[in-house]
Design an enzyme around this catalytic site. Structure first.
Site, PDB file in Angstrom:
ATOM      1  N   LYS A  77       0.814  -1.192   0.000  1.00  0.00           N
ATOM      2  CA  LYS A  77       0.000   0.000   0.000  1.00  0.00           C
ATOM      3  C   LYS A  77       0.863   1.265   0.000  1.00  0.00           C
ATOM      4  O   LYS A  77       0.413   2.342  -0.388  1.00  0.00           O
ATOM      5  CB  LYS A  77      -0.865   0.042   1.278  1.00  0.00           C
ATOM      6  N   GLY A  78       2.106   1.142   0.444  1.00  0.00           N
ATOM      7  CA  GLY A  78       2.928   2.314   0.738  1.00  0.00           C
ATOM      8  C   GLY A  78       3.167   3.251  -0.435  1.00  0.00           C
ATOM      9  O   GLY A  78       3.370   4.445  -0.247  1.00  0.00           O
TER      10      GLY A  78
ATOM     11  N   GLU B  89       8.141   1.892  -6.001  1.00  0.00           N
ATOM     12  CA  GLU B  89       8.223   1.464  -4.602  1.00  0.00           C
ATOM     13  C   GLU B  89       8.355   2.686  -3.699  1.00  0.00           C
ATOM     14  O   GLU B  89       9.030   3.651  -4.055  1.00  0.00           O
ATOM     15  CB  GLU B  89       9.451   0.530  -4.484  1.00  0.00           C
ATOM     16  N   ASP B  90       7.710   2.647  -2.563  1.00  0.00           N
ATOM     17  CA  ASP B  90       7.780   3.781  -1.636  1.00  0.00           C
ATOM     18  C   ASP B  90       9.187   3.978  -1.087  1.00  0.00           C
ATOM     19  O   ASP B  90       9.753   5.056  -1.158  1.00  0.00           O
ATOM     20  CB  ASP B  90       6.764   3.623  -0.494  1.00  0.00           C
TER      21      ASP B  90
ATOM     22  N   ASP C 153      14.453  -0.440   1.650  1.00  0.00           N
ATOM     23  CA  ASP C 153      15.113  -0.666   2.939  1.00  0.00           C
ATOM     24  C   ASP C 153      16.097  -1.818   2.768  1.00  0.00           C
ATOM     25  O   ASP C 153      17.173  -1.638   2.206  1.00  0.00           O
ATOM     26  CB  ASP C 153      14.032  -0.923   3.984  1.00  0.00           C
TER      27      ASP C 153
ATOM     28  N   LYS D 126      17.197   4.092   1.331  1.00  0.00           N
ATOM     29  CA  LYS D 126      18.095   4.063   2.495  1.00  0.00           C
ATOM     30  C   LYS D 126      19.449   3.585   1.971  1.00  0.00           C
ATOM     31  O   LYS D 126      19.732   2.391   1.916  1.00  0.00           O
ATOM     32  CB  LYS D 126      17.537   3.138   3.570  1.00  0.00           C
TER      33      LYS D 126
ATOM     34  N   PHE E 279      13.670   4.921  10.592  1.00  0.00           N
ATOM     35  CA  PHE E 279      12.289   4.600  10.249  1.00  0.00           C
ATOM     36  C   PHE E 279      11.514   5.871   9.916  1.00  0.00           C
ATOM     37  O   PHE E 279      11.498   6.828  10.690  1.00  0.00           O
ATOM     38  CB  PHE E 279      11.622   3.854  11.406  1.00  0.00           C
TER      39      PHE E 279
ATOM     40  N   ASP F 229       3.841   3.704   6.653  1.00  0.00           N
ATOM     41  CA  ASP F 229       3.055   3.504   7.874  1.00  0.00           C
ATOM     42  C   ASP F 229       3.874   2.962   9.031  1.00  0.00           C
ATOM     43  O   ASP F 229       4.950   2.384   8.842  1.00  0.00           O
ATOM     44  CB  ASP F 229       1.931   2.512   7.604  1.00  0.00           C
TER      45      ASP F 229
ATOM     46  N   ARG G 144      -0.164   6.829   7.325  1.00  0.00           N
ATOM     47  CA  ARG G 144       0.035   6.823   5.863  1.00  0.00           C
ATOM     48  C   ARG G 144      -0.424   8.135   5.238  1.00  0.00           C
ATOM     49  O   ARG G 144       0.120   8.564   4.232  1.00  0.00           O
ATOM     50  CB  ARG G 144      -0.777   5.689   5.213  1.00  0.00           C
TER      51      ARG G 144
END
Ligand code: IMP
Ligand code: MG
Length: 177
Positions: free
Chosen positions: A46-47, A101-102, A105, A133, A154, A161, A167
């Site tokens: 969902k990000g 992609e949001d 990581d 990142k 984070f 989220d 969000r």
């Protein structure tokens, strides 16, 4: 840790995000102009929902839409297991595919997605990530388009989220401590 909106500090403001995404859209438009195969962009739910919708509005050519949903996170740690909830609904063979992609990581989720999509033999397969990142090596994934590079901490908001909350903050922020 109890996170409340008051504790969240702004890292990338709404204006800064909008401006960066406009530039990314222009770059993609230039890079893919004149290519014969259709441009097909895959939203990783969902990000990526806000990034995806804003980015595609900044691209001045036809784009085909797909949505996939995978989950790997529990709290603030990547769980290591990937759970596919829904997948692309049309073939991508021979198309120019960009996975949107949001945040990158560990890269585990994206690696999994790219491995599977590459089996369909797209003409090209690239990644657009709003946040990278950069200190992590992401299983060797090199996103072609990156909005912001950030240290390993984070982040929340603009789709990101913490346990399904925050969000819909219009900016990206972090919690200190
Ligand atoms: P990865 O598989 O470790 O690269 O991360 C997979 C997903 O975890 C990303 O697509 C995000 O949805 C989520 N994620 C990673 N880092 C963060 C963060 O800092 N805040 C919120 N979600 C994150
Ligand atoms: Mg997520």
């Amino acid at each position: 840790m109890e996170i409340t909106r008051e504790k969240i500090k702004i890292l990338y403001s709404e204006e800064k995000i909008a401006k960066r995404i406009k530039d990314m859209g222009q770059q993609i438009s230039e890079d893919y102009a004149g290519l014969n195969s259709p441009l097909h962009m895959v939203c990783v739910l969902k990000g990526s929902v806000h990034f995806y919708s804003q980015l595609l509005l900044e691209i001045n050519m036809n784009v085909r839409y797909s949505f996939i949903q995978v989950a790997s996170y529990k709290g603030t740690q990547s769980s290591g297991r990937i759970n596919v909830k829904s997948w692309i609904d049309e073939p991508v063979q021979g198309k120019n595919v960009i996975v949107v992609e949001d945040i990158l990581d560990t890269g585990r989720t994206l690696k999994y997605i790219l491995n599977y999509l590459s089996r369909y033999k797209p003409a090209t397969l690239e990644v657009a990530a709003l946040v990278d990142k950069y200190e992590k090596d992401h299983f060797g994934i090199n996103p072609k388009y990156v909005g912001f590079q950030t240290q390993d901490r984070f982040l929340l908001g603009y789709g990101l989220d913490f346990e399904q909350k925050f969000r819909n903050l219009p900016y990206i922020g972090y919690v200190e401590g």
